[in-house]
Design a protein around this motif. Structure first.
Motif, PDB file in Angstrom:
ATOM      1  N   LYS A   1     -30.542  37.452  63.179  1.00  0.00           N
ATOM      2  CA  LYS A   1     -31.648  36.246  63.768  1.00  0.00           C
ATOM      3  C   LYS A   1     -30.662  35.134  64.086  1.00  0.00           C
ATOM      4  O   LYS A   1     -29.521  34.840  63.492  1.00  0.00           O
ATOM      5  CB  LYS A   1     -32.502  36.021  62.747  1.00  0.00           C
TER       6      LYS A   1
ATOM      7  N   SER B   1     -49.090  29.243  67.369  1.00  0.00           N
ATOM      8  CA  SER B   1     -49.864  29.313  68.612  1.00  0.00           C
ATOM      9  C   SER B   1     -51.042  30.409  68.239  1.00  0.00           C
ATOM     10  O   SER B   1     -52.247  30.322  69.149  1.00  0.00           O
ATOM     11  CB  SER B   1     -49.255  29.508  70.161  1.00  0.00           C
TER      12      SER B   1
ATOM     13  N   GLN C   1     -39.434  34.803  57.958  1.00  0.00           N
ATOM     14  CA  GLN C   1     -38.659  34.475  59.052  1.00  0.00           C
ATOM     15  C   GLN C   1     -37.692  35.714  59.448  1.00  0.00           C
ATOM     16  O   GLN C   1     -37.629  35.642  60.869  1.00  0.00           O
ATOM     17  CB  GLN C   1     -37.906  33.264  58.477  1.00  0.00           C
TER      18      GLN C   1
ATOM     19  N   ALA D   1     -32.333  29.562  67.033  1.00  0.00           N
ATOM     20  CA  ALA D   1     -33.399  29.435  68.344  1.00  0.00           C
ATOM     21  C   ALA D   1     -34.290  30.762  68.411  1.00  0.00           C
ATOM     22  O   ALA D   1     -35.678  30.338  68.536  1.00  0.00           O
ATOM     23  CB  ALA D   1     -32.268  29.756  69.672  1.00  0.00           C
ATOM     24  N   GLU D   2     -33.949  31.738  67.830  1.00  0.00           N
ATOM     25  CA  GLU D   2     -34.888  32.702  67.606  1.00  0.00           C
ATOM     26  C   GLU D   2     -36.083  32.494  66.838  1.00  0.00           C
ATOM     27  O   GLU D   2     -37.332  32.652  66.940  1.00  0.00           O
ATOM     28  CB  GLU D   2     -34.350  34.301  67.319  1.00  0.00           C
TER      29      GLU D   2
ATOM     30  N   GLU E   1     -37.019  29.424  65.917  1.00  0.00           N
ATOM     31  CA  GLU E   1     -38.061  28.157  66.284  1.00  0.00           C
ATOM     32  C   GLU E   1     -39.015  28.946  67.085  1.00  0.00           C
ATOM     33  O   GLU E   1     -39.957  28.432  67.131  1.00  0.00           O
ATOM     34  CB  GLU E   1     -36.872  27.318  66.822  1.00  0.00           C
ATOM     35  N   ASN E   2     -38.501  29.873  68.144  1.00  0.00           N
ATOM     36  CA  ASN E   2     -39.504  30.583  69.073  1.00  0.00           C
ATOM     37  C   ASN E   2     -40.623  31.327  68.355  1.00  0.00           C
ATOM     38  O   ASN E   2     -41.733  31.193  68.501  1.00  0.00           O
ATOM     39  CB  ASN E   2     -38.698  31.418  70.166  1.00  0.00           C
ATOM     40  N   GLN E   3     -40.181  32.031  67.309  1.00  0.00           N
ATOM     41  CA  GLN E   3     -40.928  32.794  66.327  1.00  0.00           C
ATOM     42  C   GLN E   3     -42.166  31.983  65.809  1.00  0.00           C
ATOM     43  O   GLN E   3     -43.070  32.390  65.779  1.00  0.00           O
ATOM     44  CB  GLN E   3     -40.131  33.626  65.367  1.00  0.00           C
ATOM     45  N   THR E   4     -41.548  31.068  65.265  1.00  0.00           N
ATOM     46  CA  THR E   4     -42.390  29.941  64.500  1.00  0.00           C
ATOM     47  C   THR E   4     -43.543  29.372  65.572  1.00  0.00           C
ATOM     48  O   THR E   4     -44.711  29.326  65.289  1.00  0.00           O
ATOM     49  CB  THR E   4     -41.586  28.731  64.095  1.00  0.00           C
ATOM     50  N   ARG E   5     -42.943  28.980  66.659  1.00  0.00           N
ATOM     51  CA  ARG E   5     -43.931  28.528  67.733  1.00  0.00           C
ATOM     52  C   ARG E   5     -44.912  29.437  68.108  1.00  0.00           C
ATOM     53  O   ARG E   5     -46.280  29.325  68.277  1.00  0.00           O
ATOM     54  CB  ARG E   5     -43.235  28.033  69.047  1.00  0.00           C
ATOM     55  N   THR E   6     -44.614  30.701  68.457  1.00  0.00           N
ATOM     56  CA  THR E   6     -45.520  31.837  68.779  1.00  0.00           C
ATOM     57  C   THR E   6     -46.450  32.022  67.645  1.00  0.00           C
ATOM     58  O   THR E   6     -47.719  32.232  67.777  1.00  0.00           O
ATOM     59  CB  THR E   6     -44.659  33.008  68.932  1.00  0.00           C
ATOM     60  N   GLU E   7     -46.064  32.097  66.247  1.00  0.00           N
ATOM     61  CA  GLU E   7     -46.843  32.332  65.000  1.00  0.00           C
ATOM     62  C   GLU E   7     -47.820  31.140  64.968  1.00  0.00           C
ATOM     63  O   GLU E   7     -49.044  31.251  64.723  1.00  0.00           O
ATOM     64  CB  GLU E   7     -46.319  32.441  63.913  1.00  0.00           C
TER      65      GLU E   7
END
Length: 138
Positions: free
Chosen positions: A118, A132, A40, A121-122, A124-130
């Motif tokens: 970090k 996908s 993370q 919000a960053e 959460e976006n990083q997790t969504r990207t990973e």
């Protein structure tokens, strides 16, 4: 909560009652939560500062496959707080929950806390990207 890591309960992991030794479960939780926090925050210079409430719900037996679910609860300036759930792969029954596991980024030389840069919000976006980009079948 994402369940991406698994372990096999081996004879050497058992207590006198032939179930997973609590100390072994805690060792695994600390390691799995640390790996999660490292990914993370994108740094491996973290230390475990605190592990909050730990609740053992059901036993894991020799030969069981257990899986670890982790989620970020809070992000501080130098810290990240995560929750870990251990459950049976076969039955999905909760074995153990460890809440409020806090890791702190430290300077490798001074061992003093330093900002990790970090935000929630960053992450959460990083997790969504990973998620996908994972090659997972529906």
């Amino acid at each position: 909560m994402r369940f991406l890591s698994r372990r096999l309960v081996m004879p050497s992991d058992l207590n006198y009652a032939d179930s997973l030794f609590g100390g072994r479960a805690l060792e695994w939780i600390d390691e799995e939560a640390a790996i999660y926090a490292i990914c993370q925050l994108e740094t491996n210079v973290l230390v475990t500062k605190h592990i909050g409430e730990i609740s053992f719900e059901s036993p894991a037996l020799k030969g069981d496959v257990v899986e670890f679910g982790l989620a970020t609860k809070k992000v501080g300036r130098t810290s990240i707080t995560v929750t870990c759930m251990v459950r049976s792969k076969a039955t999905k029954k909760t074995i153990c929950i460890a809440d409020d596991i806090v890791f702190v980024k430290v300077d490798p030389d001074t061992r003093e806390p330093v900002p990790h840069g970090k935000t929630m919000a960053e992450l959460e976006n990083q997790t969504r990207t990973e998620i996908s980009t994972l090659n997972m079948l529906d």
